[in-house]
Scaffold this active site. Sequence first.
Site, PDB file in Angstrom:
ATOM      1  N   LYS A 198       1.088  -1.422  -0.216  1.00  0.00           N
ATOM      2  CA  LYS A 198      -0.564   0.008  -0.290  1.00  0.00           C
ATOM      3  C   LYS A 198       1.403   1.240  -0.114  1.00  0.00           C
ATOM      4  O   LYS A 198       1.530   1.587   0.470  1.00  0.00           O
ATOM      5  CB  LYS A 198      -0.836   0.239   0.911  1.00  0.00           C
ATOM      6  CG  LYS A 198      -1.920   1.815   1.771  1.00  0.00           C
ATOM      7  CD  LYS A 198      -2.782   1.358   2.482  1.00  0.00           C
ATOM      8  CE  LYS A 198      -3.694   2.895   2.465  1.00  0.00           C
ATOM      9  NZ  LYS A 198      -4.824   2.476   3.495  1.00  0.00           N
ATOM     10  N   ARG A 208     -11.199  10.134   2.040  1.00  0.00           N
ATOM     11  CA  ARG A 208     -10.639  10.265   3.462  1.00  0.00           C
ATOM     12  C   ARG A 208     -11.789  11.309   3.820  1.00  0.00           C
ATOM     13  O   ARG A 208     -12.654  11.665   5.111  1.00  0.00           O
ATOM     14  CB  ARG A 208      -9.568  10.916   3.244  1.00  0.00           C
ATOM     15  CG  ARG A 208      -8.214  10.044   3.908  1.00  0.00           C
ATOM     16  CD  ARG A 208      -6.963  10.846   3.552  1.00  0.00           C
ATOM     17  NE  ARG A 208      -5.584  10.117   3.290  1.00  0.00           N
ATOM     18  CZ  ARG A 208      -4.744   9.486   3.206  1.00  0.00           C
ATOM     19  NH1 ARG A 208      -4.205  11.236   3.380  1.00  0.00           N
ATOM     20  NH2 ARG A 208      -3.553   9.251   3.257  1.00  0.00           N
ATOM     21  N   LYS A 220       1.546   9.640   6.112  1.00  0.00           N
ATOM     22  CA  LYS A 220       1.265   8.269   6.150  1.00  0.00           C
ATOM     23  C   LYS A 220       2.253   8.178   5.283  1.00  0.00           C
ATOM     24  O   LYS A 220       2.524   6.603   5.398  1.00  0.00           O
ATOM     25  CB  LYS A 220       0.431   7.888   5.823  1.00  0.00           C
ATOM     26  CG  LYS A 220      -1.568   8.789   6.098  1.00  0.00           C
ATOM     27  CD  LYS A 220      -2.737   7.198   6.176  1.00  0.00           C
ATOM     28  CE  LYS A 220      -3.284   8.212   7.053  1.00  0.00           C
ATOM     29  NZ  LYS A 220      -5.264   6.650   6.129  1.00  0.00           N
ATOM     30  N   GLU A 236       7.518  -6.477   1.096  1.00  0.00           N
ATOM     31  CA  GLU A 236       6.064  -6.223   2.001  1.00  0.00           C
ATOM     32  C   GLU A 236       5.271  -7.827   1.538  1.00  0.00           C
ATOM     33  O   GLU A 236       5.259  -8.097   2.806  1.00  0.00           O
ATOM     34  CB  GLU A 236       5.712  -5.181   1.974  1.00  0.00           C
ATOM     35  CG  GLU A 236       5.828  -4.178   2.162  1.00  0.00           C
ATOM     36  CD  GLU A 236       6.093  -3.954   4.244  1.00  0.00           C
ATOM     37  OE1 GLU A 236       4.787  -4.683   3.773  1.00  0.00           O
ATOM     38  OE2 GLU A 236       5.904  -2.784   3.769  1.00  0.00           O
ATOM     39  N   LYS A 251      -2.276  -1.630  -3.950  1.00  0.00           N
ATOM     40  CA  LYS A 251      -3.254   0.145  -3.526  1.00  0.00           C
ATOM     41  C   LYS A 251      -2.481   1.138  -3.710  1.00  0.00           C
ATOM     42  O   LYS A 251      -1.232   0.788  -2.998  1.00  0.00           O
ATOM     43  CB  LYS A 251      -3.776  -0.337  -2.013  1.00  0.00           C
ATOM     44  CG  LYS A 251      -4.564   1.218  -2.481  1.00  0.00           C
ATOM     45  CD  LYS A 251      -5.436   0.813  -0.719  1.00  0.00           C
ATOM     46  CE  LYS A 251      -6.322   1.581  -0.578  1.00  0.00           C
ATOM     47  NZ  LYS A 251      -6.748   2.367   0.692  1.00  0.00           N
ATOM     48  N   TYR A 316     -15.220   1.260  -6.465  1.00  0.00           N
ATOM     49  CA  TYR A 316     -16.327   1.533  -6.480  1.00  0.00           C
ATOM     50  C   TYR A 316     -17.413   1.428  -7.504  1.00  0.00           C
ATOM     51  O   TYR A 316     -18.417   1.806  -7.074  1.00  0.00           O
ATOM     52  CB  TYR A 316     -16.081   3.049  -5.667  1.00  0.00           C
ATOM     53  CG  TYR A 316     -15.572   3.109  -5.136  1.00  0.00           C
ATOM     54  CD1 TYR A 316     -15.556   3.223  -3.239  1.00  0.00           C
ATOM     55  CD2 TYR A 316     -14.168   3.900  -4.841  1.00  0.00           C
ATOM     56  CE1 TYR A 316     -14.549   2.802  -2.092  1.00  0.00           C
ATOM     57  CE2 TYR A 316     -12.961   3.491  -4.111  1.00  0.00           C
ATOM     58  CZ  TYR A 316     -13.703   3.481  -2.310  1.00  0.00           C
ATOM     59  OH  TYR A 316     -12.913   2.929  -1.422  1.00  0.00           O
TER      60      TYR A 316
HETATM   61  C1  PBG Z   1      -7.962   3.094   5.541  1.00  0.00           C
HETATM   62  C2  PBG Z   1      -7.590   3.325   4.416  1.00  0.00           C
HETATM   63  C3  PBG Z   1      -7.621   4.390   3.277  1.00  0.00           C
HETATM   64  C4  PBG Z   1      -7.902   3.550   2.456  1.00  0.00           C
HETATM   65  C5  PBG Z   1      -8.734   2.147   2.318  1.00  0.00           C
HETATM   66  N1  PBG Z   1      -8.132   2.353   3.404  1.00  0.00           N
HETATM   67  C6  PBG Z   1      -7.764   5.666   3.511  1.00  0.00           C
HETATM   68  C7  PBG Z   1      -5.597   5.575   3.678  1.00  0.00           C
HETATM   69  O1  PBG Z   1      -5.151   5.107   3.349  1.00  0.00           O
HETATM   70  O2  PBG Z   1      -5.210   6.701   3.791  1.00  0.00           O
HETATM   71  C8  PBG Z   1      -8.025   4.084   0.648  1.00  0.00           C
HETATM   72  C9  PBG Z   1      -9.381   4.047  -0.054  1.00  0.00           C
HETATM   73  C10 PBG Z   1      -9.930   4.679  -1.560  1.00  0.00           C
HETATM   74  O3  PBG Z   1      -8.728   5.527  -1.530  1.00  0.00           O
HETATM   75  O4  PBG Z   1     -10.782   4.396  -2.275  1.00  0.00           O
HETATM   76  N2  PBG Z   1      -6.269   2.667   6.020  1.00  0.00           N
END
Ligand code: PBG
Length: 328
Positions: A198, A208, A220, A236, A251, A316
């Site tokens: 990720k 968010r 992050k 990872e 992701k 989505y």
């Molecule tokens: C939270 C999380 C996030 C997403 C999925 N789980 C946001 C982030 O890491 O800030 C993002 C999903 C999306 O943007 O569709 N841990």
Amino acid sequence: MYLQRRNRITRRSPAIRALVAESILMPNDFILPLFITEGKDVVEEITSMPGYFRRSLDKTVDEVKDLWSMGIKCVLLFVKCDDALKDNTGRESWNPQGLMQQSVHTIKDAVPEMIVMTDVALDPYSIYGHDGIVDEKKGTILNDATVEALTKMSLSHAAAGADFIAPSDMMDGRIGVFRQALEENNFPDVGIMSYSAKYASCFYGPFRDALDSAPGFGDKKTYQMNYANRIEAINETLQDVEQGADIVMVKPAMAYLDIIREVKNAVTVPVSAYHVSGEYAMIKAAAEKGWLDEEKAIIESLTSIKRAGADLIATYFAKDAVRILNGK
Ligand code: PBG
């Protein structure tokens, strides 16, 4: 003129093209993320995700019945936590009566065969909007304390009836700890879909907004990966498989097709890709302006993610894709 190879022969007609198509999308490929909020009878459109909604649990149940009837078999749940319940420990995240736990329970009761996955990370519950517990003196994220909190969260999701927990936090060592905790607490059938690779990405912006979970300070980057890196993604992912991940994830998706392919070649467990909120918003915005054909953009994007090596796609657009694939 004589040509030994005429590549255009297999592109001559729609039927021939279909005959030799390598990557074909199916309803079974999709995981649909759902945003759940407190209350009753609530259906709120998310500003930066036009056509996508936050729903109260009663409305979510109606939606899940609909999804099942159209052939979508997997949902990934996210909840929007009330501000009053947020703190730095994330303790609301393992409340057995919390919104997530109630949601899992209620959805599994209503549509038992629907595969229910749950997001595991503290950000919706954190006053700081971070996925982990913050060391308030140093402003850093505490790895091991976070894993401990997330273990409680994972077990509470399992107890509520989740089929898979989906840790999106990127803390070190968490998959092994969760697997062991699931075993020790008599949840041997609960799986783990790990967000293994990720990246720290600007494409999470609309998500968010949806959960009101933007980080209150900093970013992050000390836990999510640097998008400049490729080999690190394999490292990872292999660690997560070794620690017991049943499904691994890359992701975001579209800017990371190379990573999806490398991961696919490196592991023998199913690979998922998350076509994230910003990727949704881009297509929606361009389509609204009349600059892109929305349906074609959806199918081309999702097919490219599958071609890259994703066995599963969290998107989505899952409902739109199924509708388009069915020619409706
Ligand atoms: C939270 C999380 C996030 C997403 C999925 N789980 C946001 C982030 O890491 O800030 C993002 C999903 C999306 O943007 O569709 N841990």
